[in-house]
Design an enzyme around this catalytic site. Structure first.
Site, PDB file in Angstrom:
ATOM      1  N   LYS A  75       0.856  -1.185   0.000  1.00 46.05           N
ATOM      2  CA  LYS A  75       0.000   0.000   0.000  1.00 46.05           C
ATOM      3  C   LYS A  75       0.895   1.240   0.000  1.00 46.05           C
ATOM      4  O   LYS A  75       1.985   1.221   0.595  1.00 46.05           O
ATOM      5  CB  LYS A  75      -0.894  -0.053   1.243  1.00 46.05           C
ATOM      6  CG  LYS A  75      -1.967   1.011   1.319  1.00 46.05           C
ATOM      7  CD  LYS A  75      -2.883   0.763   2.517  1.00 46.05           C
ATOM      8  CE  LYS A  75      -3.935   1.833   2.684  1.00 46.05           C
ATOM      9  NZ  LYS A  75      -4.845   1.575   3.814  1.00 46.05           N
ATOM     10  N   SER A 150      -9.792   1.656   2.915  1.00 41.64           N
ATOM     11  CA  SER A 150      -8.904   2.457   2.105  1.00 41.64           C
ATOM     12  C   SER A 150      -7.870   1.649   1.318  1.00 41.64           C
ATOM     13  O   SER A 150      -7.298   2.164   0.370  1.00 41.64           O
ATOM     14  CB  SER A 150      -8.159   3.462   2.991  1.00 41.64           C
ATOM     15  OG  SER A 150      -7.307   2.782   3.896  1.00 41.64           O
ATOM     16  N   SER A 174      -9.955  -0.908   6.957  1.00 43.00           N
ATOM     17  CA  SER A 174      -9.362  -0.621   5.645  1.00 43.00           C
ATOM     18  C   SER A 174      -8.665  -1.794   4.958  1.00 43.00           C
ATOM     19  O   SER A 174      -8.294  -1.675   3.794  1.00 43.00           O
ATOM     20  CB  SER A 174      -8.381   0.550   5.763  1.00 43.00           C
ATOM     21  OG  SER A 174      -9.091   1.745   5.867  1.00 43.00           O
TER      22      SER A 174
END
Lengths: 486, 97
Positions: A75, A150, A174
């Site tokens: 990420k 997210s 997330s």
């Protein structure tokens, strides 16, 4: 079902495929699909190929680590020395960290191959990944829908086979919610189980790094590789799991006690509720004991979460002033003006909303009414979970009250989007582990996720229960057809 | 409660943010709904919250504290590699004429 990490590792060792060949297959797949899916925001192919050559050398040794030569993704909020790490925010445009996050340091040492950094909501603030400054990633299952957030890009790359596995971060769901929306597996470990050193902070008492994979076994393998105490993160814990997680998976579920709390099912889409109930029935049929339990404080877990997370965010994001890194406003009349203009130009609307809420709840006159009270209720939520885990081994709940939203869905206000985190935030408030695993699909063909929640540091039981369901339900990760491993 | 534009402006100053008039209008309306949502923390829960006793006791573990010993740090030139125009100083536009 896709080839898992253990099988790929075996093929690499038997020279059925080299790490360079495997990496090239993934690069081709990314070049073909990423222009549509927008799942990666920074690609690191040159470094990936060089690392793959080194991995092939490492693989000649008998003791090469299991993840050696396996292509993966991180990420974009996990620091990588010398490689872009922007949190998908304009304010960190061009930022290249000067150190590796501990998780990446550990994986790199094991010969992992980094294909790139994945798309995400700006500073991990969102539930659809649409607040990214690079535009939203698309859900590979159906590109008219969001990936969730997210860690939306991290879920999409695993779903579309643009990486064997990825790492995401989970502050209020997330990892689990995008895993649910994209039909993959996502594990949020116990707070403190994995070092947060090098994870760009959002809500420091809630953030945790974890894996997204196509199987529970792969999640166990990656978690095993990244967990452990780190002196550079004072909140990391020296916990001895005493078992190899991947070997723990095949234990029986007979006699295991599963808690089902009605509060997790309030206002849930009926199609999701029905799938989760079917899953619970499968456990019961195989000898698990179902306990109906209550968690009354969950009713106010959402505002507690948003108050604490935003308070921490407003403090954590105070460091972005345009002086030492990232975007800086081009014209200003004073240092103060430069900082205000830099922040106002650099942050997107959702980040500004959360900084403002955090500033509000910490400000004089409101601190006791909001922040202090939220911390008190957090303790109450902890106590409720502690009491429940005295009589249950795990809890089962939906991962989200809905399946993926359509892209650019304008009907929802910021608060309505916040409400969609209802099933995941209590886990972060309590710092306990939870996994989201695929649990069928709705009438539109969109994946449904089931959450299995455990006691602190009881990832072995969480993974064992998840593995049982994966092996016995006939439901596998909803992977995109035509991937690199198809 | 209704949050006023003046309150939003005061908050923005604390948060080192600024909003145009249009943004301020939109933001005030959104923020009002967000505060209404945050206020739901005050709704009653079964069993009440009066038994809530301690704050943050389990959030901080002092066992994790280590001796305060000097250890090698990252080199300055690396740490400052992202600074625009760094030459021993942080350069910014001249703001006092």
């Amino acid at each position: 079902m896709r080839t898992g990490i253990a099988e790929l590792a075996s093929k690499l060792r038997k020279r059925e495929i080299s790490a360079v060949e495997l990496t090239k297959t993934y690069i081709n797949n990314i070049e073909k699909l990423n222009p549509t899916l927008n799942a990666y925001v920074h690609l690191t192919f040159d470094i990936a190929l060089k690392t793959a050559e080194q991995a092939d050398q490492m693989l000649k040794e008998d003791d090469a680590p299991l993840l050696c030569g396996i292509p993966m993704a991180l990420k974009d909020n996990i620091c990588t020395d010398g490689l872009p790490t922007t949190c998908c925010s304009k304010i960190l445009d061009g930022f290249k960290p000067y150190y590796d996050a501990t998780v990446w340091e550990k994986l790199r040492a094991q010969g992992a191959i980094l294909l790139g950094k994945t798309n995400m909501d700006e500073f991990a603030m969102g539930s659809t990944s649409e607040t990214s400054c690079y535009g939203a990633p698309l859900n590979p299952i159906n590109t008219a829908y969001v990936t969730g957030g997210s860690s939306g890009g991290s879920a999409a790359v695993v779903c579309a086979d643009l990486a064997v596995y990825s790492l995401g971060s989970d502050t209020g769901g997330s990892i689990r919610q995008p895993a649910s929306f994209c039909g993959v597996v996502g594990l949020k470990p116990t707070y403190g189980a994995v070092s947060r050193y090098g994870l760009i902070a959002y809500g420091s008492s809630l953030d945790q790094i974890g894996p997204l994979t196509t199987s529970v076994k792969d999640a166990a393998i990656v978690f095993d590789a990244i967990k452990g105490c780190d002196k550079r993160d004072q909140t990391s814990v020296d916990h001895d799991y005493g078992v190899s997680l991947a070997e723990y998976l095949d234990r029986d579920v007979k006699g295991m006690r599963i808690g089902v709390a009605e509060e997790f099912f309030d206002g849930i889409n009926p199609e999701i509720k029905s799938q989760i109930m079917e899953a619970i029935a499968l456990f019961e049929k195989n000898g698990a004991i179902i306990e109906n339990i209550r968690l009354p404080a969950l009713k106010i877990a959402l505002p507690v979460y948003y108050i604490i997370a935003c308070a921490e965010a407003s403090s954590n994001l105070g460091r972005y002033d345009g002086i030492r890194y990232g975007h800086r406003a081009s014209s200003y009349t004073s240092i103060e003006d430069m900082i205000v203009k830099t922040r106002s130009e650099g942050f997107g609307d959702e980040v500004k909303r959360r900084i403002m809420l955090g500033t509000y709840v910490l400000s004089s006159g409101y601190y006791d009414a909001y922040y202090k009270k939220a911390c008190l209720i957090r303790e109450e939520i902890n106590r409720e979970f502690d009491a429940v885990f005295e009589k249950c081994d795990v809890l089962i709940a939906p991962t989200a009250p809905n399946t993926a939203f359509p892209l650019n869905y304008k009907g929802a206000s910021p608060v309505e989007i916040y409400l969609s985190d209802i099933c995941t935030v209590p886990v972060n408030i309590a710092g306990i582990p939870a996994i989201s695993i695929p649990c069928g699909e709705d009438s539109k063909g969109l994946p449904i996720g089931m959450q299995i929640i455990g006691r602190k540091f009881d990832e072995p039981t969480v993974l064992q229960m998840a593995n049982f369901y994966e092996q016995n339900s006939g439901i596998k990760a909803g992977v995109y057809e035509g991937g690199a491993r198809a | 409660m209704a949050v006023t534009k003046t309150e939003i402006e005061k908050l923005a100053k604390l948060a080192k943010l600024s909003f145009s008039d249009d943004e301020l209008e939109r933001f005030t309306a959104e923020f009002d709904a967000i505060i209404e949502f945050a206020d739901t923390i005050n709704q009653s829960i079964e069993g009440g919250t009066e038994q809530i006793r301690s704050v943050g006791a389990r959030m901080v573990s002092f066992e994790a504290l280590r001796p305060d010993e000097v250890a090698p740090s990252l080199p300055n030139d690396k740490i400052l590699s992202n600074v625009e125009g760094y030459n021993g100083f942080f350069s910014v536009e001249r703001s006092k004429k």
